[in-house]
Design an enzyme around this catalytic site. Structure first.
Site, PDB file in Angstrom:
ATOM      1  N   CYS A 135       0.839  -1.206   0.000  1.00 56.72           N
ATOM      2  CA  CYS A 135       0.000   0.000   0.000  1.00 56.72           C
ATOM      3  C   CYS A 135       0.872   1.253   0.000  1.00 56.72           C
ATOM      4  CB  CYS A 135      -0.913  -0.020   1.226  1.00 56.72           C
ATOM      5  SG  CYS A 135      -1.878   1.490   1.421  1.00 56.72           S
ATOM      6  N   CYS A 138      -0.375   4.133   2.272  1.00 51.13           N
ATOM      7  CA  CYS A 138      -0.105   3.922   3.703  1.00 51.13           C
ATOM      8  C   CYS A 138       1.370   4.157   4.030  1.00 51.13           C
ATOM      9  CB  CYS A 138      -0.455   2.492   4.132  1.00 51.13           C
ATOM     10  SG  CYS A 138      -1.949   1.816   3.403  1.00 51.13           S
ATOM     11  N   ASP A 139       2.269   3.733   3.158  1.00 53.78           N
ATOM     12  CA  ASP A 139       3.684   3.634   3.553  1.00 53.78           C
ATOM     13  C   ASP A 139       4.656   4.544   2.807  1.00 53.78           C
ATOM     14  OD1 ASP A 139       2.921   1.658   5.331  1.00 53.78           O
ATOM     15  OD2 ASP A 139       3.241   0.041   3.900  1.00 53.78           O
TER      16      ASP A 139
END
Ligand code: NAP
Length: 310
Positions: A135, A138-139
């Site tokens: 993701c 997200c990261d």
């Protein structure tokens, strides 16, 4: 155990489930959406949605998902965080058993979507969360000014590679062929991006690193040549698998686990509908998921009216 019987229990709070919630609630039905993780599903992990008609500039997946949820809520949809562990679709009243509680409905819409597939290289599991990610939204932040790789040649891989350029110093796309499933416009954008490099006809055999990822062992499928690529992060986008394990033996699934439906989103079991990425279909996008959800809710309403003389 709750004795409340909803009109529609929707499993999954992605665009399909949220759209079904909106349409069901606007028809004055008593609707519950069950979500186990994050509302918005895959869309909530998508950095930029440039192909959703009317999506405003820089429309992010999380922002659009939040608006969809809010809209359904405004019309009266109920929401619960829980995980489905079993279902009983045999009676007129359908039962959805979750970790925390059991929910009953006159109709059920399955909108569980699909989850990222693992690429299968050595060290993938061990270094998950330590450089291996599924993701970018997200990261990506963790890789500011660092070098990352992206595995895959579909829409997800190219879209997320472009997004990662906002953070990383370089983004190397590693793809097993030299042509792409991704939309041509996306591939062109990536080809022309100064931060993006390509390693084609190649697969990742291994992720190197003890505590955190230090590099990838890459093998050229045409020459057999093996090389090491030094990266701090690798984002895996090699496709999705349907989330249907819990429905095995309860409704018909195809050989890949997707749910076949008719045009009105009906499955082979009366009162059970499916919508979005979990369904056998040609195009898996936010817009088609939202359309499926709307159709499923209206088809479920018709079914309830006929079956229960509502
Ligand atoms: P996808 O279209 O199935 O593409 C998967 C990619 O991973 C392919 O390039 C495939 O290579 C490669 N691959 C598969 N298994 C592999 C393995 N074990 N090792 C290395 N490479 C492997 O998946 P996706 O990109 O996640 O997209 C899923 C669906 O969501 C699609 O319908 C897509 O259109 C949609 N989507 C759309 C957007 C958008 O429109 N903005 C964004 C994201 C996703 P081959 O090509 O050689 O098979």
């Amino acid at each position: 155990m709750s004795e409340r019987i909803y009109d529609i229990v929707i499993i999954g709070g992605g665009p399909a489930g949220l759209s079904a919630g909106l349409y069901g609630s606007r028809s004055k039905l008593d609707v519950l959406v069950i979500e186990k993780g994050v509302f918005g599903g895959q869309a909530a992990t998508t950095a930029e949605l440039e192909n959703y008609p009317g999506s405003i500039e820089n429309c992010t997946g999380p922002a659009l998902s939040e608006r969809m949820k809010h809209q359904a809520e405004e019309f009266g949809t109920s929401f619960v965080y829980d995980e489905v562990v079993d279902v009983d679709f045999s009676g007129d009243i359908k039962v959805v058993k979750c970790k925390e509680a059991e929910y009953k409905g006159k109709a059920v819409i399955i909108a569980t979507g699909a989850a990222p597939r693992l690429a299968g290289f050595k060290g993938e599991n061990e270094l998950r969360g330590r450089g291996v990610s599924y993701c970018a939204t997200c990261d990506a932040d963790f890789f500011e000014g660092l070098d990352v790789a992206v595995i895959g040649g579909g829409d997800s891989a190219i879209t997320e590679a472009l997004y990662l350029t906002k953070f990383a110093e370089t983004v190397t796309i590693i793809h097993r062929r030299d042509s792409f499933r991704a939309a041509k416009s996306l591939v062109e954008k990536a080809m022309n991006h100064p931060k993006i490099k390509f390693i084609l006809n190649s697969v990742v055999d291994e992720a190197k690193g003890d505590e955190i990822l230090e590099g990838l062992v890459v093998r050229n499928l045409q020459t057999g040549e093996v090389s090491e690529v030094a990266v701090n992060g690798v984002f895996v986008f090699v496709g999705l698998d349907p989330i249907t394990k819990v429905f095995e033996g309860k409704i018909a699934l195809d050989e890949k686990g997707y749910i076949p439906t008719d045009d009105e989103m009906r499955t082979n079991v009366e009162g059970i509908f499916a919508a979005g990425d979990v369904r056998v279909k040609m195009l898996r996008q936010v817009i088609t998921a939202a359309a499926d959800g709307a159709i499923a809710a209206i088809a479920a309403e018709e079914y309830i009216n006929e079956k229960f003389n509502k």
